[in-house]
Design an enzyme around this catalytic site. Structure first.
Site, PDB file in Angstrom:
ATOM      1  N   THR A   7      12.619   0.904  70.062  1.00 53.01           N
ATOM      2  CA  THR A   7      12.399   0.847  68.613  1.00 53.01           C
ATOM      3  C   THR A   7      12.588   2.228  67.997  1.00 53.01           C
ATOM      4  O   THR A   7      12.370   3.244  68.657  1.00 53.01           O
ATOM      5  CB  THR A   7      10.982   0.326  68.279  1.00 53.01           C
ATOM      6  OG1 THR A   7      10.851   0.194  66.865  1.00 53.01           O
ATOM      7  CG2 THR A   7       9.890   1.247  68.774  1.00 53.01           C
ATOM      8  N   HIS A   8      13.013   2.228  66.727  1.00 54.53           N
ATOM      9  CA  HIS A   8      13.046   3.469  65.943  1.00 54.53           C
ATOM     10  C   HIS A   8      11.883   3.497  64.961  1.00 54.53           C
ATOM     11  O   HIS A   8      11.734   4.440  64.203  1.00 54.53           O
ATOM     12  CB  HIS A   8      14.351   3.561  65.136  1.00 54.53           C
ATOM     13  CG  HIS A   8      15.563   3.859  65.955  1.00 54.53           C
ATOM     14  ND1 HIS A   8      15.704   4.998  66.714  1.00 54.53           N
ATOM     15  CD2 HIS A   8      16.700   3.152  66.145  1.00 54.53           C
ATOM     16  CE1 HIS A   8      16.873   4.995  67.323  1.00 54.53           C
ATOM     17  NE2 HIS A   8      17.495   3.868  66.998  1.00 54.53           N
ATOM     18  N   ASN A  11       5.835   3.299  63.152  1.00 57.30           N
ATOM     19  CA  ASN A  11       4.598   2.515  63.003  1.00 57.30           C
ATOM     20  C   ASN A  11       4.382   1.607  64.198  1.00 57.30           C
ATOM     21  O   ASN A  11       3.296   1.523  64.768  1.00 57.30           O
ATOM     22  CB  ASN A  11       4.652   1.647  61.738  1.00 57.30           C
ATOM     23  CG  ASN A  11       4.570   2.460  60.486  1.00 57.30           C
ATOM     24  OD1 ASN A  11       3.620   3.207  60.297  1.00 57.30           O
ATOM     25  ND2 ASN A  11       5.575   2.341  59.641  1.00 57.30           N
ATOM     26  N   LYS A  12       5.449   0.912  64.572  1.00 58.46           N
ATOM     27  CA  LYS A  12       5.335  -0.009  65.705  1.00 58.46           C
ATOM     28  C   LYS A  12       5.090   0.755  66.995  1.00 58.46           C
ATOM     29  O   LYS A  12       4.283   0.348  67.833  1.00 58.46           O
ATOM     30  CB  LYS A  12       6.617  -0.842  65.843  1.00 58.46           C
ATOM     31  CG  LYS A  12       6.704  -1.917  64.808  1.00 58.46           C
ATOM     32  CD  LYS A  12       7.630  -3.052  65.154  1.00 58.46           C
ATOM     33  CE  LYS A  12       8.922  -2.661  65.756  1.00 58.46           C
ATOM     34  NZ  LYS A  12       9.911  -3.743  65.723  1.00 58.46           N
ATOM     35  N   ASP A  68      10.968  -8.230  68.726  1.00 66.05           N
ATOM     36  CA  ASP A  68      11.545  -8.648  67.462  1.00 66.05           C
ATOM     37  C   ASP A  68      10.512  -9.564  66.829  1.00 66.05           C
ATOM     38  O   ASP A  68       9.887 -10.374  67.519  1.00 66.05           O
ATOM     39  CB  ASP A  68      12.871  -9.370  67.687  1.00 66.05           C
ATOM     40  CG  ASP A  68      13.734  -9.312  66.438  1.00 66.05           C
ATOM     41  OD1 ASP A  68      14.011  -8.214  65.960  1.00 66.05           O
ATOM     42  OD2 ASP A  68      14.115 -10.379  65.920  1.00 66.05           O
ATOM     43  N   THR A  69      10.312  -9.367  65.530  1.00 67.56           N
ATOM     44  CA  THR A  69       9.266 -10.128  64.841  1.00 67.56           C
ATOM     45  C   THR A  69       9.840 -10.798  63.604  1.00 67.56           C
ATOM     46  O   THR A  69      10.694 -10.222  62.935  1.00 67.56           O
ATOM     47  CB  THR A  69       8.119  -9.189  64.429  1.00 67.56           C
ATOM     48  OG1 THR A  69       7.511  -8.670  65.601  1.00 67.56           O
ATOM     49  CG2 THR A  69       7.057  -9.922  63.616  1.00 67.56           C
ATOM     50  N   GLY A 149       5.687  -3.437  56.257  1.00 65.79           N
ATOM     51  CA  GLY A 149       6.378  -4.721  56.074  1.00 65.79           C
ATOM     52  C   GLY A 149       5.629  -5.658  55.140  1.00 65.79           C
ATOM     53  O   GLY A 149       5.230  -5.274  54.038  1.00 65.79           O
ATOM     54  N   TYR A 150       5.406  -6.883  55.603  1.00 67.56           N
ATOM     55  CA  TYR A 150       4.757  -7.904  54.781  1.00 67.56           C
ATOM     56  C   TYR A 150       3.222  -7.868  54.886  1.00 67.56           C
ATOM     57  O   TYR A 150       2.556  -8.773  54.386  1.00 67.56           O
ATOM     58  CB  TYR A 150       5.254  -9.295  55.222  1.00 67.56           C
ATOM     59  CG  TYR A 150       6.738  -9.535  55.024  1.00 67.56           C
ATOM     60  CD1 TYR A 150       7.239 -10.109  53.859  1.00 67.56           C
ATOM     61  CD2 TYR A 150       7.650  -9.186  56.020  1.00 67.56           C
ATOM     62  CE1 TYR A 150       8.601 -10.335  53.687  1.00 67.56           C
ATOM     63  CE2 TYR A 150       9.019  -9.405  55.862  1.00 67.56           C
ATOM     64  CZ  TYR A 150       9.487  -9.982  54.692  1.00 67.56           C
ATOM     65  OH  TYR A 150      10.834 -10.199  54.527  1.00 67.56           O
ATOM     66  N   ARG A 177       1.816  -9.107  67.355  1.00 69.64           N
ATOM     67  CA  ARG A 177       2.342  -8.122  68.293  1.00 69.64           C
ATOM     68  C   ARG A 177       1.332  -7.813  69.370  1.00 69.64           C
ATOM     69  O   ARG A 177       1.673  -7.677  70.550  1.00 69.64           O
ATOM     70  CB  ARG A 177       2.764  -6.843  67.541  1.00 69.64           C
ATOM     71  CG  ARG A 177       3.563  -5.897  68.415  1.00 69.64           C
ATOM     72  CD  ARG A 177       4.199  -4.768  67.615  1.00 69.64           C
ATOM     73  NE  ARG A 177       5.108  -5.275  66.612  1.00 69.64           N
ATOM     74  CZ  ARG A 177       4.817  -5.381  65.310  1.00 69.64           C
ATOM     75  NH1 ARG A 177       3.657  -4.963  64.857  1.00 69.64           N
ATOM     76  NH2 ARG A 177       5.685  -5.875  64.464  1.00 69.64           N
TER      77      ARG A 177
HETATM   78  P1  IMP Z   1      11.063  -6.214  63.580  1.00 71.58           P
HETATM   79  O1  IMP Z   1      11.898  -7.199  64.266  1.00 71.58           O
HETATM   80  O2  IMP Z   1       9.782  -5.962  64.291  1.00 71.58           O
HETATM   81  O3  IMP Z   1      11.800  -4.977  63.203  1.00 71.58           O
HETATM   82  O4  IMP Z   1      10.570  -6.870  62.240  1.00 71.58           O
HETATM   83  C1  IMP Z   1      11.455  -7.357  61.266  1.00 71.58           C
HETATM   84  C2  IMP Z   1      10.786  -7.244  59.918  1.00 71.58           C
HETATM   85  O5  IMP Z   1       9.630  -8.071  59.907  1.00 71.58           O
HETATM   86  C3  IMP Z   1      10.285  -5.854  59.565  1.00 71.58           C
HETATM   87  O6  IMP Z   1      11.255  -5.125  58.862  1.00 71.58           O
HETATM   88  C4  IMP Z   1       9.105  -6.121  58.688  1.00 71.58           C
HETATM   89  O7  IMP Z   1       9.538  -6.338  57.361  1.00 71.58           O
HETATM   90  C5  IMP Z   1       8.580  -7.420  59.234  1.00 71.58           C
HETATM   91  N1  IMP Z   1       7.465  -7.194  60.190  1.00 71.58           N
HETATM   92  C6  IMP Z   1       7.528  -7.037  61.527  1.00 71.58           C
HETATM   93  N2  IMP Z   1       6.320  -6.872  62.060  1.00 71.58           N
HETATM   94  C7  IMP Z   1       5.462  -6.905  61.025  1.00 71.58           C
HETATM   95  C8  IMP Z   1       4.052  -6.763  60.934  1.00 71.58           C
HETATM   96  O8  IMP Z   1       3.314  -6.576  61.905  1.00 71.58           O
HETATM   97  N3  IMP Z   1       3.533  -6.846  59.698  1.00 71.58           N
HETATM   98  C9  IMP Z   1       4.288  -7.053  58.580  1.00 71.58           C
HETATM   99  N4  IMP Z   1       5.602  -7.166  58.613  1.00 71.58           N
HETATM  100  C10 IMP Z   1       6.189  -7.097  59.825  1.00 71.58           C
END
Ligand code: IMP
Length: 193
Positions: A7-8, A11-12, A68-69, A149-150, A177
């Site tokens: 990851t870049h 926060n994560k 991935d989220t 994020g959200y 997560r």
């Molecule tokens: P990623 O795949 O973890 O990069 O997540 C994709 C997008 O989902 C991110 O750019 C955020 O907008 C949103 N996202 C991922 N994890 C979270 C979280 O824990 N809380 C809120 N938004 C999240």
């Protein structure tokens, strides 16, 4: 043992590092000199996580995991889902993404939603997948200034705070997560004693 978290997102990386046992030396993509934006072109979050670990394996040769989220909103048939990061456009603006969701839900009674995290692990030639789900609702307006994020518009079931009003520890305890990470950690503990 050195393990790359592909990851870049600072926060994560911080959230995850706080959960990992000390014997694991967690490295970020920056730590291994990977400054590329890894393509996330798959149609499911599980496949996107796999794409990322395969990229690191192929180009850098490290044991690695990637997450991935997606936020899946019932009234929007699972959107934004795999498109969560760019829902309101390529600028990946959290504010614009939240505004788009709130606008689309403004006449909806059913505001139920869930976060889903997929973690792919590639270690010593074996691949595993861990899933974490957190059910909740989309609030009528953003609340709180923590998280990312959200987080300000998502309230997990059983709580009256948004994710953005919780501490990192609270969010990790009940969040998507954290749930997926605990499965990863259990697997790593059992397979690295
Ligand atoms: P990623 O795949 O973890 O990069 O997540 C994709 C997008 O989902 C991110 O750019 C955020 O907008 C949103 N996202 C991922 N994890 C979270 C979280 O824990 N809380 C809120 N938004 C999240």
């Amino acid at each position: 043992m050195k393990l790359v978290f592909a990851t870049h997102n600072e926060n994560k990386f911080r959230e995850v590092k706080a959960l990992l046992p000390n014997h694991l030396e967690l490295l970020s993509l920056n730590d291994i000199g990977c400054h590329d934006e890894i393509p996330e072109t798959a149609e499911t979050i599980e496949e996107n996580a796999i794409l990322k670990v395969e990229f690191v394996n192929r180009h850098y040769g490290f044991n690695c995991f990637a997450d991935d989220t997606g936020l899946e909103i019932k009234a929007l048939n699972g959107a934004p889902g795999v498109y969560s990061a760019r829902y309101a456009g390529d600028a990946k603006s959290s504010t614009a993404n939240m505004e788009k969701v709130l606008e689309e839900l403004k006449d909806e009674e059913d505001r139920s939603a869930r976060f889903k995290t997929a973690i792919a692990l590639s270690m010593d030639g074996h691949q595993n997948m861990f899933l974490g789900i957190c059910e909740g609702v989309i609030l009528k307006e953003p609340r709180g200034d923590g998280g990312f994020g959200y987080d300000p518009i998502f309230q997990p079931d059983g709580f009256d705070q948004s994710f953005a009003e919780m501490t990192l520890t609270q969010k990790s305890d009940i969040g998507h997560r954290g749930k997926a990470m605990r499965q990863l950690i259990e697997y790593l503990s059992l397979n690295n004693s």
